[in-house]
Design a protein around this motif. Structure first.
Motif, PDB file in Angstrom:
ATOM      1  N   GLY A 151     150.977   0.937  41.987  1.00  0.00           N
ATOM      2  CA  GLY A 151     150.474   0.749  40.630  1.00  0.00           C
ATOM      3  C   GLY A 151     149.659  -0.511  40.422  1.00  0.00           C
ATOM      4  O   GLY A 151     149.193  -0.764  39.308  1.00  0.00           O
ATOM      5  N   LYS A 152     149.448  -1.288  41.477  1.00  0.00           N
ATOM      6  CA  LYS A 152     148.710  -2.549  41.362  1.00  0.00           C
ATOM      7  C   LYS A 152     147.240  -2.355  41.752  1.00  0.00           C
ATOM      8  O   LYS A 152     146.828  -1.306  42.246  1.00  0.00           O
ATOM      9  N   ASN A 153     146.457  -3.420  41.539  1.00  0.00           N
ATOM     10  CA  ASN A 153     145.055  -3.450  41.945  1.00  0.00           C
ATOM     11  C   ASN A 153     144.932  -4.196  43.272  1.00  0.00           C
ATOM     12  O   ASN A 153     145.391  -5.331  43.397  1.00  0.00           O
ATOM     13  N   VAL A 154     144.306  -3.535  44.241  1.00  0.00           N
ATOM     14  CA  VAL A 154     144.208  -4.061  45.599  1.00  0.00           C
ATOM     15  C   VAL A 154     142.741  -4.231  45.978  1.00  0.00           C
ATOM     16  O   VAL A 154     141.935  -3.314  45.772  1.00  0.00           O
ATOM     17  N   GLY A 155     142.393  -5.382  46.551  1.00  0.00           N
ATOM     18  CA  GLY A 155     141.016  -5.634  46.978  1.00  0.00           C
ATOM     19  C   GLY A 155     140.911  -5.782  48.480  1.00  0.00           C
ATOM     20  O   GLY A 155     141.817  -6.318  49.125  1.00  0.00           O
ATOM     21  N   GLY A 156     139.802  -5.291  49.062  1.00  0.00           N
ATOM     22  CA  GLY A 156     139.581  -5.414  50.500  1.00  0.00           C
ATOM     23  C   GLY A 156     138.115  -5.285  50.842  1.00  0.00           C
ATOM     24  O   GLY A 156     137.305  -4.809  50.037  1.00  0.00           O
ATOM     25  N   GLY A 157     137.767  -5.708  52.044  1.00  0.00           N
ATOM     26  CA  GLY A 157     136.380  -5.680  52.490  1.00  0.00           C
ATOM     27  C   GLY A 157     135.898  -4.285  52.837  1.00  0.00           C
ATOM     28  O   GLY A 157     136.563  -3.551  53.572  1.00  0.00           O
ATOM     29  N   LYS A 158     134.747  -3.911  52.311  1.00  0.00           N
ATOM     30  CA  LYS A 158     134.183  -2.594  52.554  1.00  0.00           C
ATOM     31  C   LYS A 158     133.907  -2.392  54.038  1.00  0.00           C
ATOM     32  O   LYS A 158     133.352  -3.249  54.709  1.00  0.00           O
ATOM     33  N   GLY A 159     134.317  -1.233  54.557  1.00  0.00           N
ATOM     34  CA  GLY A 159     134.040  -0.900  55.946  1.00  0.00           C
ATOM     35  C   GLY A 159     134.969  -1.532  56.960  1.00  0.00           C
ATOM     36  O   GLY A 159     134.763  -1.370  58.159  1.00  0.00           O
ATOM     37  N   THR A 160     136.017  -2.233  56.501  1.00  0.00           N
ATOM     38  CA  THR A 160     136.934  -2.873  57.434  1.00  0.00           C
ATOM     39  C   THR A 160     138.094  -1.946  57.774  1.00  0.00           C
ATOM     40  O   THR A 160     138.454  -1.060  57.000  1.00  0.00           O
ATOM     41  N   SER A 161     138.700  -2.176  58.927  1.00  0.00           N
ATOM     42  CA  SER A 161     139.859  -1.367  59.305  1.00  0.00           C
ATOM     43  C   SER A 161     141.043  -1.685  58.409  1.00  0.00           C
ATOM     44  O   SER A 161     141.899  -0.830  58.164  1.00  0.00           O
TER      45      SER A 161
END
Length: 284
Positions: A151-161
């Motif tokens: 239910g949280k907001n998660v951020g990550g780098g596009k195209g990363t494993s």
């Protein structure tokens, strides 16, 4: 009068064979020169390497100076090869396509070894651990383990494993987290600090470095949620680049055995760890 000269007999056959042999040898020499990337690098005295300089502690700019784990490692590898490195800074999404287009010789951006990527690229021996983990805002007691991102907001780098792994991990959570993709990790970290996402996803070494730099802002969520994995550099597959990847591997193994790898690890991670001296079989 039009005169046609025809070569016949044993001499003619011998002449044609000699000319054909000379042509084959000439073409073979050209092919060899063009097909051996390592030979071309040594002839030029320069190895062209590409990365994204927005990925501390592996690659980053400080006062317009390139620094990080990969900078220190490639400098040592280049010494072993007897050449000088030329560093190329690109967005992450352009790094691997640029390698395939032969715009440079080697990718030194840390790339996670995965089964899918091994079908397409030639990996060096590992240069670091790469297990995927999460980082939260310091003092956020609602997230104490990876499963708490439901239910949280998660951020990550596009195209990363790491982003791919958290998407898979999120499928088993209810309610499902909202996953946001960023051009680079620093943007994800900025939104985490500002409260626009609740956690940022990256490799454990990257997050540990970021949290150590800003302890009052960031805390790593342990244990890591990802499967054990490693970062490596990447070359093109095939015979043209085989000797280059082999030479880089030999240099990296030597650097680990003589202690230079440990010194670089301690400089950037605070600790050192022994790495595989062969390319490991990926778990995902």
């Amino acid at each position: 009068m039009h005169v046609t000269t025809k070569t016949t007999g044993r001499f003619g056959h011998t002449l044609r064979a000699a000319l054909l042999g000379a042509a084959v040898l000439a073409l073979g020499g050209v092919a060899t020169a063009q097909a051996d990337t390592l030979a071309d690098i040594k002839k030029a005295g320069v190895i062209n390497v590409a990365t994204e300089m927005q990925f501390p502690p592996f690659d980053f700019l400080e006062n317009n100076e390139y620094k990080g784990v990969d900078r220190d490692l490639i400098d040592e590898v280049a010494k072993e090869l007897g050449v000088k490195p030329k560093y190329i800074d690109l967005p992450w999404t352009s790094v691997l396509p640029g390698l395939e287009a032969k715009k440079f010789d080697l990718v030194i951006a840390p790339v996670t070894i995965t089964k899918e990527r091994m079908k397409r690229y030639s990996f060096t021996v590992p240069i670091s651990e790469a297990t995927a983990a999460m980082m939260k805002r310091t003092g956020d007691n609602s997230i104490n383990k990876p499963e708490d991102i439901a239910g949280k907001n998660v951020g990550g780098g596009k195209g990363t494993s790491q982003l791919a792994q958290v998407k898979e991990f999120a499928q088993g959570l209810t309610p499902a987290p909202t996953i946001k993709e960023y051009v680079d990790s620093n943007q994800s970290y900025a939104d985490l600090a500002a409260g626009r996402v609740d956690v940022s996803v990256n490799s454990l070494p990257n997050l540990a470095f970021a949290a150590a730099q800003r302890k009052e802002t960031f805390t790593v969520v342990l244990p890591p949620f990802g499967k054990p994995s490693f970062f490596s550099w990447v070359g093109r597959p095939g015979e043209d680049d085989k000797s280059l990847v082999e030479a880089v591997n030999a240099a990296l193994v030597k650097i680990q055995k003589d202690g230079r790898m440990a010194s670089i690890q301690k400089k950037w991670f605070g600790v050192s760890a022994e790495l595989p001296t062969v390319v490991p079989e990926p778990l995902f």
